[in-house]
Design an enzyme around this catalytic site. Structure first.
Site, PDB file in Angstrom:
ATOM      1  N   HIS A 128      86.903   9.628   2.846  1.00 17.26           N
ATOM      2  CA  HIS A 128      85.998   8.930   3.765  1.00 17.26           C
ATOM      3  C   HIS A 128      86.055   9.647   5.107  1.00 17.26           C
ATOM      4  O   HIS A 128      87.140   9.948   5.599  1.00 17.26           O
ATOM      5  CB  HIS A 128      86.420   7.460   3.915  1.00 17.26           C
ATOM      6  N   ARG A 161      78.744  11.623   2.059  1.00 17.30           N
ATOM      7  CA  ARG A 161      80.120  11.644   2.556  1.00 17.30           C
ATOM      8  C   ARG A 161      80.839  12.980   2.415  1.00 17.30           C
ATOM      9  O   ARG A 161      81.623  13.363   3.270  1.00 17.30           O
ATOM     10  CB  ARG A 161      80.921  10.624   1.758  1.00 17.30           C
ATOM     11  N   HIS A 178      89.872   8.209  -0.181  1.00 16.59           N
ATOM     12  CA  HIS A 178      89.226   6.891  -0.200  1.00 16.59           C
ATOM     13  C   HIS A 178      88.894   6.379  -1.596  1.00 16.59           C
ATOM     14  O   HIS A 178      89.104   5.208  -1.897  1.00 16.59           O
ATOM     15  CB  HIS A 178      87.944   7.001   0.626  1.00 16.59           C
ATOM     16  N   ARG A 211      80.312   9.803  -4.905  1.00 15.18           N
ATOM     17  CA  ARG A 211      79.716   8.462  -4.973  1.00 15.18           C
ATOM     18  C   ARG A 211      78.867   8.157  -3.737  1.00 15.18           C
ATOM     19  O   ARG A 211      79.276   8.407  -2.606  1.00 15.18           O
ATOM     20  CB  ARG A 211      80.834   7.420  -5.067  1.00 15.18           C
TER      21      ARG A 211
HETATM   22  P1  FAD Z   1      90.690  -2.995  -7.048  1.00 19.57           P
HETATM   23  O1  FAD Z   1      89.873  -3.874  -6.211  1.00 19.57           O
HETATM   24  O2  FAD Z   1      91.470  -1.945  -6.358  1.00 19.57           O
HETATM   25  O3  FAD Z   1      91.690  -3.903  -7.901  1.00 19.57           O
HETATM   26  C1  FAD Z   1      92.691  -3.298  -8.689  1.00 19.57           C
HETATM   27  C2  FAD Z   1      93.622  -4.401  -9.137  1.00 19.57           C
HETATM   28  O4  FAD Z   1      94.507  -3.910 -10.126  1.00 19.57           O
HETATM   29  C3  FAD Z   1      94.522  -4.947  -8.028  1.00 19.57           C
HETATM   30  O5  FAD Z   1      94.601  -6.331  -8.209  1.00 19.57           O
HETATM   31  C4  FAD Z   1      95.868  -4.292  -8.322  1.00 19.57           C
HETATM   32  O6  FAD Z   1      96.968  -4.999  -7.837  1.00 19.57           O
HETATM   33  C5  FAD Z   1      95.844  -4.295  -9.833  1.00 19.57           C
HETATM   34  N1  FAD Z   1      96.715  -3.317 -10.477  1.00 19.57           N
HETATM   35  C6  FAD Z   1      96.707  -1.973 -10.342  1.00 19.57           C
HETATM   36  N2  FAD Z   1      97.637  -1.422 -11.143  1.00 19.57           N
HETATM   37  C7  FAD Z   1      98.250  -2.437 -11.809  1.00 19.57           C
HETATM   38  C8  FAD Z   1      99.292  -2.517 -12.762  1.00 19.57           C
HETATM   39  N3  FAD Z   1      99.925  -1.441 -13.231  1.00 19.57           N
HETATM   40  N4  FAD Z   1      99.659  -3.730 -13.229  1.00 19.57           N
HETATM   41  C9  FAD Z   1      99.072  -4.852 -12.769  1.00 19.57           C
HETATM   42  N5  FAD Z   1      98.080  -4.847 -11.854  1.00 19.57           N
HETATM   43  C10 FAD Z   1      97.674  -3.648 -11.381  1.00 19.57           C
HETATM   44  N6  FAD Z   1      83.021   0.130  -2.089  1.00 19.57           N
HETATM   45  C11 FAD Z   1      81.777  -0.361  -1.893  1.00 19.57           C
HETATM   46  O7  FAD Z   1      80.957  -0.362  -2.812  1.00 19.57           O
HETATM   47  N7  FAD Z   1      81.438  -0.890  -0.677  1.00 19.57           N
HETATM   48  C12 FAD Z   1      82.296  -0.921   0.375  1.00 19.57           C
HETATM   49  O8  FAD Z   1      81.966  -1.419   1.437  1.00 19.57           O
HETATM   50  C13 FAD Z   1      83.605  -0.385   0.192  1.00 19.57           C
HETATM   51  N8  FAD Z   1      84.484  -0.359   1.215  1.00 19.57           N
HETATM   52  C14 FAD Z   1      85.768   0.051   0.972  1.00 19.57           C
HETATM   53  C15 FAD Z   1      86.709  -0.030   1.987  1.00 19.57           C
HETATM   54  C16 FAD Z   1      88.033   0.312   1.758  1.00 19.57           C
HETATM   55  C17 FAD Z   1      89.043   0.220   2.853  1.00 19.57           C
HETATM   56  C18 FAD Z   1      88.408   0.764   0.472  1.00 19.57           C
HETATM   57  C19 FAD Z   1      89.831   1.129   0.200  1.00 19.57           C
HETATM   58  C20 FAD Z   1      87.471   0.879  -0.541  1.00 19.57           C
HETATM   59  C21 FAD Z   1      86.141   0.525  -0.297  1.00 19.57           C
HETATM   60  N9  FAD Z   1      85.184   0.608  -1.303  1.00 19.57           N
HETATM   61  C22 FAD Z   1      83.920   0.123  -1.084  1.00 19.57           C
HETATM   62  C23 FAD Z   1      85.565   0.955  -2.665  1.00 19.57           C
HETATM   63  C24 FAD Z   1      85.736  -0.358  -3.452  1.00 19.57           C
HETATM   64  O9  FAD Z   1      86.322  -1.329  -2.619  1.00 19.57           O
HETATM   65  C25 FAD Z   1      86.599  -0.182  -4.668  1.00 19.57           C
HETATM   66  O10 FAD Z   1      86.176   0.923  -5.399  1.00 19.57           O
HETATM   67  C26 FAD Z   1      86.505  -1.421  -5.563  1.00 19.57           C
HETATM   68  O11 FAD Z   1      86.854  -2.551  -4.817  1.00 19.57           O
HETATM   69  C27 FAD Z   1      87.408  -1.265  -6.758  1.00 19.57           C
HETATM   70  O12 FAD Z   1      87.446  -2.480  -7.438  1.00 19.57           O
HETATM   71  P2  FAD Z   1      88.356  -2.604  -8.730  1.00 19.57           P
HETATM   72  O13 FAD Z   1      88.252  -4.005  -9.175  1.00 19.57           O
HETATM   73  O14 FAD Z   1      88.032  -1.517  -9.658  1.00 19.57           O
HETATM   74  O15 FAD Z   1      89.841  -2.278  -8.193  1.00 19.57           O
HETATM   75  C1  SIN Z   2      82.442   1.892   4.203  1.00 14.53           C
HETATM   76  O1  SIN Z   2      82.264   0.744   4.573  1.00 14.53           O
HETATM   77  O2  SIN Z   2      82.230   2.881   4.900  1.00 14.53           O
HETATM   78  C2  SIN Z   2      82.940   2.117   2.819  1.00 14.53           C
HETATM   79  C3  SIN Z   2      81.833   1.958   1.882  1.00 14.53           C
HETATM   80  C4  SIN Z   2      82.137   2.541   0.551  1.00 14.53           C
HETATM   81  O3  SIN Z   2      83.191   3.147   0.342  1.00 14.53           O
HETATM   82  O4  SIN Z   2      81.279   2.415  -0.327  1.00 14.53           O
END
Ligand code: FAD
Ligand code: SIN
Length: 536
Positions: free
Chosen positions: A244, A290, A350, A385
């Site tokens: 990012h 990005r 990121h 992405r």
């Molecule tokens: P996560 O939300 O990361 O959840 C993973 C889960 O798995 C967690 O509960 C974790 O504890 C659990 N876990 C992991 N390993 C294990 C294990 N071995 N055993 C048990 N549990 C485990 N994307 C957008 O589209 N828009 C945005 O505005 C945006 N902003 C972002 C801002 C930040 C700061 C970050 C870091 C990312 C952002 N992203 C954004 C990316 C997006 O948030 C993530 O890609 C998305 O939330 C991933 O969702 P997920 O459910 O796949 O994983």
């Molecule tokens: C951001 O808010 O800049 C993050 C958005 C994203 O990772 O999709």
């Protein structure tokens, strides 16, 4: 609630992907358990700021969203997948609204749409700059009402597969491989439990913690990729780590995200002389995709020797504290008032664009194993992405995947199986525990220095030989020790890093997020890279 009860679907992870999937499968009448390694809300999802992208306004259309996604993906997206996922966006957004997510609106009542890099239109729905937290809260409330069992502080260690079990001399019907369950470390009781289930969903999120500087919280250690690789699956396009462009530069290494929506509302990046510089790099300037912006910042910092560039927030026309309360508060607590002073920013790791190859129904090559969210690689993101497409991908595919799991479970014979119990290393680890913290520090620095925004074959090879050494050490430690959370995480981080480097070495071109000095041009053929499993 008993974690060892019988469940039809066991989900690892309680971010947007795991929770959305659980909700839909439970609604179809199946018994669903979610295991999550820390507190239930601790996930990348909870920190998402900018929002969720979808076509919801009259001035926008699906073709434009598709085109922006394909452009950002630099020729590697699967066009059919892009169209399929994006077209379902508005319906899945409506589901979130029905669950109580209250997206920010304008004074006239219409939904307020933000803009981010690579988007040709305003199309990012948001809840100010705490979109992820609002979605996480709504989903947690919904799964509790639907009777999903959620267990905190359970760490999924490894998948149990028919192939592995047969090798240990246990009888399993048929000859093919499939998932039979998994081993989970219970962090409260400090013991490993064996859970049998006909279907397992990996929704473990990303792997930002492989790098020294990252926007990701501590949970993002690539566990799902490591587990799937050890279960014999190949991984796809892992070299595409998204950096990012704008995170707060603090001396202690903490990298708080400054959402791209800030640039969407007009903030410009300034070099050391206070001059905007992005026009030199891309016609879309500060709102270029990005990969372009992060590389441009990296180049400016290397050219000037400055440790950061500035984001000119005081020049913006919006009321900063009102539009970005979370960013504002975090900057104030770090000594910068964005309404008065530009924010010092640097790029940080990121998002993982690659992962477990999955179909549009979240199925993988292993029968009974599903993957959804950041851990999966569907073809939507290609080589880079498009901002705010991640939350969208998770909700759309959780919906489709849950329909497929429903069908799978209806056809499954539910014969309880006797699975081999976990055996801990029965002698104390020969090394001192400092091996864990030392190896983690060395790994993160190696990844940052040699597998970062600008790569070369020599840098990648240097990284590879160091990571292999770390891998040998940690495996020796692992097989001789009683497991616990730090050991399990370091083992997975090293495994995923090795896979990322192998994937990067296989790609002999520069494309999207993978830029290497040795192959600076894009190859004329766009191909996915697959890395074979690491079986230790
Ligand atoms: P996560 O939300 O990361 O959840 C993973 C889960 O798995 C967690 O509960 C974790 O504890 C659990 N876990 C992991 N390993 C294990 C294990 N071995 N055993 C048990 N549990 C485990 N994307 C957008 O589209 N828009 C945005 O505005 C945006 N902003 C972002 C801002 C930040 C700061 C970050 C870091 C990312 C952002 N992203 C954004 C990316 C997006 O948030 C993530 O890609 C998305 O939330 C991933 O969702 P997920 O459910 O796949 O994983
Ligand atoms: C951001 O808010 O800049 C993050 C958005 C994203 O990772 O999709």
């Amino acid at each position: 609630m008993n974690p060892e009860s019988e469940y039809d679907l066991v989900i690892v992870g309680s971010g947007i992907a795991g929770l959305s999937f659980a909700l839909n499968v439970a609604k179809a009448g199946h018994r669903v358990a979610i295991f999550t390694k820390k507190d239930k809300a601790e996930s990348n999802t909870n920190y998402a700021q900018g929002g969720i992208a979808a076509v919801t306004s009259a001035g926008d259309d699906l073709d434009k969203h598709v085109e922006d996604t394909l452009d950002a993906g630099d020729g590697l997206c699967d066009a059919a997948v892009v169209e399929e996922i994006l077209k379902e966006g508005p319906d899945r957004i409506q589901d979130l609204i029905d669950l109580g997510v209250s997206f920010s609106s304008l004074e006239d009542g219409r939904i307020s749409l933000g803009k981010e890099g690579g988007h040709s239109k305003r199309r990012v729905l948001h809840v100010k700059d705490i979109t992820g937290k609002a979605i996480e809260e709504a989903l947690l409330a919904a799964i509790a009402k639907e009777g999903v069992h959620l267990f905190e502080h359970y760490f999924a260690i490894d998948l149990i597969t028919a192939k592995k079990v047969r090798k240990l001399g246990f009888k399993v019907d048929g000859e093919d491989d499939r998932v039979l369950g998994l081993y989970l470390y219970d962090g409260v009781e400090n013991e490993v439990k064996t859970i049998a289930a006909p279907a397992v969903l990996l929704a473990t999120g990303g792997a930002g913690q492989t790098y020294l500087y990252t926007t990701n919280p501590s949970i993002a250690t690539g566990d799902g990729v490591a587990m799937a690789s050890r279960a014999g699956l190949s991984m796809m396009n892992l070299e595409f780590i998204q950096f990012h462009p704008t995170t707060f530069h603090s001396l202690n290494g903490d990298r708080f995200l400054i959402t791209e929506a800030v640039r969407g509302e007009g903030a410009k990046l300034l070099d050391g002389n206070g001059t905007p510089f992005l026009k030199k790099y891309h016609p879309l300037a500060d709102l270029a995709p990005r990969d372009v912006v992060a590389r441009a910042i990296d180049r400016e910092m290397k050219r000037s020797g400055a440790p950061f560039v500035h984001l000119d927030t005081p020049a913006m026309a919006v009321n900063f504290p009102e539009r970005f309360p979370n960013v504002n508060e975090n900057c104030l607590s770090r000594g910068v008032d964005p309404s008065k002073n530009p924010i010092p920013v640097v790029p940080a790791a990121h998002y993982s664009c690659g992962g477990i190859p999955t179909q549009l129904d979240c199925s993988t090559e292993l029968v009974g194993l599903y993957a959804c969210g950041e851990v999966a690689c569907t073809g939507l993101h290609g080589a880079n992405r498009l901002a705010s497409n991640s939350l969208l991908e998770a909700v759309v595919l959780a919906y489709r995947g849950s329909q497929s799991v429903d069908k799978f479970l209806r056809n499954e014979k539910k014969n309880p199986l006797r699975l081999p119990e976990w055996i801990d290393g029965d002698v104390p680890a020969s090394d001192e525990r400092v091996v864990l913290s030392h190896n983690l520090d060395e790994l993160k620095r190696t990844m940052w220095d040699y597998v970062g925004i600008v790569r070369s074959t020599k840098r990648l090879e240097r990284a590879q030989s160091r990571i292999r050494n770390l891998g040998r050490e940690i495996n020796e430690y692992y097989w001789n020790a009683k497991v616990d959370l730090p050991l399990l995480e370091v083992r997975n981080l090293i495994c995923v890093s090795e896979l990322i480097v192998r994937s990067a070495l296989q790609r002999k071109e520069s494309r999207g997020l993978h830029y290497t000095l040795d192959y600076p041009d894009r190859s004329s053929v766009a191909e996915n890279v697959k890395v074979k499993p690491l079986l230790h």
